[in-house]
Motif scaffolding. Structure first.
Motif, mmCIF file in Angstrom:
data_model
loop_
_atom_site.group_PDB
_atom_site.id
_atom_site.type_symbol
_atom_site.label_atom_id
_atom_site.label_comp_id
_atom_site.label_asym_id
_atom_site.label_seq_id
_atom_site.Cartn_x
_atom_site.Cartn_y
_atom_site.Cartn_z
ATOM 1 N N SER A 58 0.834 -1.211 0.000
ATOM 2 C CA SER A 58 0.000 0.000 0.000
ATOM 3 C C SER A 58 0.863 1.253 0.000
ATOM 4 O O SER A 58 2.047 1.220 0.368
ATOM 5 N N THR A 60 0.259 3.633 2.035
ATOM 6 C CA THR A 60 0.446 3.925 3.455
ATOM 7 C C THR A 60 1.762 3.322 3.944
ATOM 8 O O THR A 60 2.520 3.964 4.680
ATOM 9 N N HIS A 84 -2.598 13.069 3.484
ATOM 10 C CA HIS A 84 -2.960 11.693 3.828
ATOM 11 C C HIS A 84 -2.083 11.218 4.976
ATOM 12 O O HIS A 84 -2.561 10.629 5.951
ATOM 13 N N GLU A 89 -3.429 7.998 8.236
ATOM 14 C CA GLU A 89 -2.546 6.838 8.323
ATOM 15 C C GLU A 89 -2.428 6.389 9.783
ATOM 16 O O GLU A 89 -1.417 5.800 10.189
ATOM 17 N N SER A 140 -4.412 15.263 -2.038
ATOM 18 C CA SER A 140 -5.487 14.276 -2.081
ATOM 19 C C SER A 140 -6.806 14.799 -1.535
ATOM 20 O O SER A 140 -7.825 14.808 -2.211
ATOM 21 N N ASP A 169 5.077 12.059 -1.495
ATOM 22 C CA ASP A 169 3.944 11.141 -1.497
ATOM 23 C C ASP A 169 3.313 11.305 -2.871
ATOM 24 O O ASP A 169 2.553 12.233 -3.117
ATOM 25 N N SER A 199 -3.100 1.498 -7.002
ATOM 26 C CA SER A 199 -4.503 1.154 -6.744
ATOM 27 C C SER A 199 -5.436 2.362 -6.779
ATOM 28 O O SER A 199 -6.591 2.254 -6.392
HETATM 29 C C1 PLP Z 1 -4.323 6.814 -1.136
HETATM 30 C C2 PLP Z 1 -3.231 7.673 -0.662
HETATM 31 C C3 PLP Z 1 -2.249 7.183 0.197
HETATM 32 C C4 PLP Z 1 -2.263 5.793 0.750
HETATM 33 O O1 PLP Z 1 -2.246 4.826 -0.240
HETATM 34 P P1 PLP Z 1 -2.930 3.387 0.008
HETATM 35 O O2 PLP Z 1 -2.444 2.597 -1.129
HETATM 36 O O3 PLP Z 1 -4.412 3.623 0.019
HETATM 37 O O4 PLP Z 1 -2.429 2.920 1.331
HETATM 38 C C5 PLP Z 1 -1.253 8.043 0.585
HETATM 39 N N1 PLP Z 1 -1.197 9.312 0.131
HETATM 40 C C6 PLP Z 1 -2.118 9.803 -0.696
HETATM 41 C C7 PLP Z 1 -1.988 11.206 -1.182
HETATM 42 C C8 PLP Z 1 -3.176 9.013 -1.113
HETATM 43 O O5 PLP Z 1 -4.102 9.517 -1.918
#
Ligand code: PLP
Length: 365
Positions: A58, A60, A84, A89, A140, A169, A199
């Protein structure tokens, strides 16, 4: 059929992706012998201009591993207050890394060089050590805003001057790439760690790829293993990632265009408020405060018409374009949002009517 703009995480693997997954050559990822996973990591590292990459379950875990590798307990990391990393998290950096977070106040997830400068602490034995600064490209929860490359680089250089590591990120970094034409390697150049999510808009069921120097990836791997993220025949998942990089990058451009056209269609609606940065990539945020309705009630009203959008906070709505929503779906969403905004606006303007006289039996209906 429902028009689902809740998130680009809702995307399902396409038939072509499922086929690629079924055909994947696999081995044991944990011992470095899953050929498809290795190919995916090499491909993403190359895209980001980094020495090496590691496949993570992930995004995260990408953020957490980056923090764990590049900080010590008692350190402090700097990010934006919409991020995020800071909000969703489960405070992993604190719970696992013993790290505190300085979240810079922002409107749409973008902080300034001056804010970063002020946030970096002067080394003192009484203060936490500023160790890492993070930039979320695109933002995000604050509307898919795209960071300016020059600002990113200035913050990166400042961080390095002051002895901090700089992290991206990049869950939706590729949405920024297709929005601006600036390559992923230009965005990531000189940063110590960066990752992309598979994903989200790319449509894979699972996974993200974290990149950095060879030494960084050695240490990130150790944390992945400790955190229980090491896998076996992960080639089945990595194949989806390779397929997405071959076939779904154009889709990200389509998603950005869809969010832009949704913005164009609803921006003048009564009572809806947009930030000037709205509509830069695939996420569109707006406030319904002007309608005198909560975001949750507005979203529920739209869901009654089979358009799913997301309430994030009391007033803010987030709509995220993704590969499961085509242009017709966007047009339908615009129509419903406009109709609901008009209905709530009328209600807000109408003075409260005298309470209707209760008819006999009304309460039992
Ligand atoms: C979705 C997201 C995450 C975490 O990713 P996952 O694959 O859902 O754990 C981290 N940072 C941002 C900006 C996101 O949109």
């Amino acid at each position: 059929m429902i028009v689902d703009l809740f998130s680009d995480t809702q995307t399902r693997p396409t038939p072509g992706m499922r086929e690629a997954m079924a055909r994947a050559e696999v081995g044991d990822e944990q011992s470095g012998s899953d050929p498809t996973t290795n190919a995916l990591c090499a491909r993403v590292a190359d895209m980001l201009g980094m020495e090496d990459g590691v496949f993570m379950p992930s995004g995260t875990m990408c953020n957490l591993a980056s923090i764990l590798v590049q900080t010590r307990p008692g350190d402090e990391i700097i990010c934006d207050d919409q991020s995020h990393l800071y909000n969703t998290e489960a405070a992993g950096s604190a719970a696992i890394g013993g790290v505190s977070v300085k979240a810079l106040p922002t409107r749409v997830g973008l902080y300034t060089l001056e804010q970063a400068e002020a946030a970096i602490r002067v080394p003192q034995r009484t203060a936490p050590r500023s160790a890492l600064i993070s930039i979320e490209q695109t933002t995000s929860f604050s509307g898919g805003t795209v960071w300016d490359l020059g600002v990113m680089r200035a913050i990166r250089d400042l961080a390095h001057d002051k002895g901090l590591k700089a992290h991206i990120d990049g869950a939706r970094l590729l949405n920024a790439v297709v929005a601006t034409g600036i390559s992923a390697s230009d965005y990531a150049a000189g940063f110590d760690s960066a990752w992309i999510d598979l994903s989200k808009g790319l449509g894979c069921p699972v996974g993200a790829v974290l990149c950095g120097s060879r030494d960084f990836v050695v240490e990130a791997w150790r944390w992945k293993y400790r955190l229980g993220g090491a896998m076996r025949q992960s080639g089945v998942l990595a194949a989806a990632g390779l397929y997405a990089l071959d076939h779904h990058i154009d889709q990200l451009a389509e998603d950005n265009a869809n969010a832009r056209s949704l913005h164009a269609a609803i921006r003048a609606a009564p009572g809806l408020a947009f930030d000037p940065t709205a509509g830069q990539s695939n996420i569109l945020c707006f406030s319904v405060a002007g309608l005198g309705v909560t975001a949750a009630d507005f979203a529920a009203a739209c869901l009654d018409e089979e358009v799913r959008i997301r309430a994030i906070g009391r007033d803010q709505i987030r709509a995220t374009a993704n590969l499961d929503v085509d242009r017709a779906g966007i047009a339908r969403a615009a129509e419903v949002i406009l109709a609901k905004a008009a209905a709530f606006a009328t209600r807000a303007e109408t003075p409260p009517a005298a309470p209707p006289r209760l008819q006999p039996g009304a309460l039992s209906q």
